[in-house]
Design a protein around this motif. Structure first.
Motif, short mmCIF file in Angstrom:
data_model
loop_
_atom_site.label_atom_id
_atom_site.label_comp_id
_atom_site.label_asym_id
_atom_site.label_seq_id
_atom_site.Cartn_x
_atom_site.Cartn_y
_atom_site.Cartn_z
N ALA A 1 31.12 37.47 24.49
CA ALA A 1 31.01 36.29 25.31
C ALA A 1 32.31 35.43 25.57
O ALA A 1 32.51 34.89 26.35
N GLU A 2 32.94 35.52 24.43
CA GLU A 2 34.46 34.55 24.60
C GLU A 2 35.23 35.02 25.42
O GLU A 2 36.10 34.42 25.87
N HIS A 3 35.33 36.47 25.76
CA HIS A 3 36.40 36.87 26.52
C HIS A 3 35.94 37.38 27.88
O HIS A 3 36.44 37.86 28.87
N LEU A 4 34.40 37.79 28.13
CA LEU A 4 33.92 38.45 29.15
C LEU A 4 34.29 37.72 30.68
O LEU A 4 34.44 38.46 31.29
N ALA A 5 34.05 36.34 30.65
CA ALA A 5 34.28 35.75 31.78
C ALA A 5 35.81 35.93 32.39
O ALA A 5 35.87 36.14 33.45
N GLU A 6 36.47 35.89 31.46
CA GLU A 6 37.85 36.15 31.84
C GLU A 6 38.04 37.50 32.46
O GLU A 6 38.93 37.87 33.75
N ALA A 7 37.57 38.70 31.89
CA ALA A 7 37.72 40.04 32.46
C ALA A 7 37.08 40.10 33.92
O ALA A 7 37.57 40.76 34.78
N VAL A 8 35.64 39.55 33.77
CA VAL A 8 35.17 39.64 35.14
C VAL A 8 35.78 38.93 36.25
O VAL A 8 35.82 39.44 37.47
N ASN A 9 36.29 37.87 35.85
CA ASN A 9 36.89 36.99 36.94
C ASN A 9 38.16 37.85 37.46
O ASN A 9 38.67 37.47 38.40
N SER A 10 38.81 38.35 36.30
CA SER A 10 40.14 39.00 36.89
C SER A 10 39.87 40.35 37.86
O SER A 10 40.79 40.62 38.43
N ALA A 11 38.48 40.77 37.88
CA ALA A 11 38.32 41.74 38.83
C ALA A 11 37.84 41.18 40.06
O ALA A 11 38.31 41.60 41.16
N LEU A 12 36.98 40.10 39.94
CA LEU A 12 36.38 39.51 41.30
C LEU A 12 37.64 38.89 42.04
O LEU A 12 37.56 38.78 43.41
N THR A 13 38.80 38.47 41.44
CA THR A 13 39.88 37.79 42.04
C THR A 13 40.83 38.59 42.72
O THR A 13 41.89 38.36 43.31
N GLN A 14 40.52 40.07 42.32
CA GLN A 14 41.40 40.94 43.04
C GLN A 14 41.30 41.08 44.67
O GLN A 14 42.28 41.82 45.42
N GLY A 15 40.43 40.37 45.17
CA GLY A 15 40.52 40.30 46.69
C GLY A 15 39.49 41.33 47.33
O GLY A 15 38.66 41.75 46.68
N ASP A 16 39.59 41.65 48.63
CA ASP A 16 38.67 42.40 49.30
C ASP A 16 38.62 43.80 48.78
O ASP A 16 38.02 44.44 49.48
N SER A 17 39.82 44.20 48.17
CA SER A 17 39.75 45.64 47.62
C SER A 17 38.66 45.88 46.82
O SER A 17 38.23 47.19 46.60
N VAL A 18 37.99 45.01 46.18
CA VAL A 18 36.87 45.29 45.15
C VAL A 18 35.70 44.85 46.26
O VAL A 18 35.43 43.72 46.41
N ARG A 19 34.89 46.06 46.12
CA ARG A 19 33.58 45.91 46.88
C ARG A 19 32.57 45.15 45.98
O ARG A 19 31.67 44.20 46.30
N GLU A 20 32.42 45.72 44.63
CA GLU A 20 31.53 45.14 43.55
C GLU A 20 32.00 45.39 42.39
O GLU A 20 33.21 46.04 41.97
#
Length: 326
Positions: free
Chosen positions: A17-36
């Motif tokens: 949990a200490e690092h998980l949010a940073e990883a997930v957010n780094s994927a979500l903030t890639q823009g519209d290239s990421v569908r899910e």
């Protein structure tokens, strides 16, 4: 990104949990290239499930998958995420690492422009807490390269990481390519070999696409960094032997894979031998000597000079010797 395009990013984690949010957010903030983003929680007992629920409540692209039994490794949760991916391409991310800005777009554009089954980019190892960065396989990703198949550049077999690459989802499914399940250390070795054995069209780009965080002083070290016992080396040898078996139909890739094993694995563990006790040293030596009997002279000749020297000493000495010099 069109409605039927883009990338599925599979994030796996267990009690992180200490690092998980940073990883997930780094994927979500890639823009519209990421569908899910598919976050697979491997039966965590910390705050990871609640953290993922909070993130998913405000981000519709985030899908949360909870395993009810811990798998013991990285392969099973990645396979779970791959099975659920709906985008044409898939990328894997560990919960303690991050995707740098623009990573997914760089890989996706290259894959689409060159009709590639696999697009790979530069991974950077970041030592924490100091922040020192070391490029992984720098020369391989020094410039853009398009390969009709891996044998066109055999040294791609030395890049055993799975996380710095984008894969065509249908390609993985058509060839039934999966990670070894359960507690299987160095599962990347086998997965990567299975991908290369299927002869994908590849594109390599020089952009930074993955930041691999190395936390040597963490309370819980990663599976690959926990090298106190000889079982870690035994697992590495087992995984590499399986990877070579997967590549058996492509001798040039086998040679490159074995040279890579000597260049990185053998040299790294030899450097650490003096800090271990005699029982570890003897067990390691016997295991390594037995494995190196499968290496042809050309396999060893393809490695860098320090690795060739270390391999020669281990192959010809019945017991540990010259550890300080090695």
């Amino acid at each position: 990104m069109t409605a039927d395009g883009g990338v599925s990013v599979v994030v796996i984690g267990w009690n992180d949990a200490e690092h998980l949010a940073e990883a997930v957010n780094s994927a979500l903030t890639q823009g519209d290239s990421v569908r899910e983003v598919i976050a697979v929680d491997d039966c965590s007992t910390d705050d990871s499930p609640r953290l993922l629920d909070r993130l998913a409540a405000r981000e519709p692209r985030l899908r949360v998958v909870r395993r009810t039994v811990n798998s013991g490794g990285c392969g099973t949760p990645r396979n779970d995420g791959l099975a659920l991916a709906t985008a044409p391409y898939v990328l894997f991310l560990d919960s303690d690492d991050v995707l740098p800005p623009g990573a997914v777009r760089a890989l996706l554009r290259a894959a689409e422009a060159h009709d590639a089954d696999v697009a790979g980019g530069l991974c950077v190892r970041r030592e924490l807490p100091g922040g020192r960065e070391l490029p992984w396989q720098r020369q391989l990703y020094a410039k853009k390269r398009v390969l009709d198949e891996p044998a066109a550049l055999p040294r791609v077999a030395a890049d055993t990481l799975c996380v710095n690459k984008l894969y065509r989802t249908d390609f993985l499914r058509a060839h039934a390519i999966r990670f070894p399940p359960g507690r299987y250390l160095y599962e990347d070795f086998v997965f990567t070999a299975r991908v290369l054995a299927a002869r994908p069209r590849m594109v390599l780009v020089p952009e930074r696409v993955y930041v691999w965080h190395v936390r040597r002083e963490a309370g819980r070290r990663s599976l690959s960094l926990d090298r106190d016992g000889v079982e870690n080396w035994r697992a590495r040898v087992r995984a590499h032997r399986q990877a070579v078996a997967e590549l058996s139909g492509q001798p040039r890739l086998v040679r490159a894979a074995r040279a890579g094993f000597l260049d990185r694995g053998l040299r790294m563990y030899v450097r650490e031998l003096p800090r271990h006790d005699p029982s570890y040293q003897r067990a390691w030596w016997d295991l390594t000597r037995a494995y190196l009997t499968a290496f042809a002279p050309g396999d060893i000749a393809a490695a860098v000079a320090p690795a060739r020297t270390a391999a020669a000493v281990v192959r010809h000495a019945r017991a540990p010797r010259d550890l300080g010099r090695l």
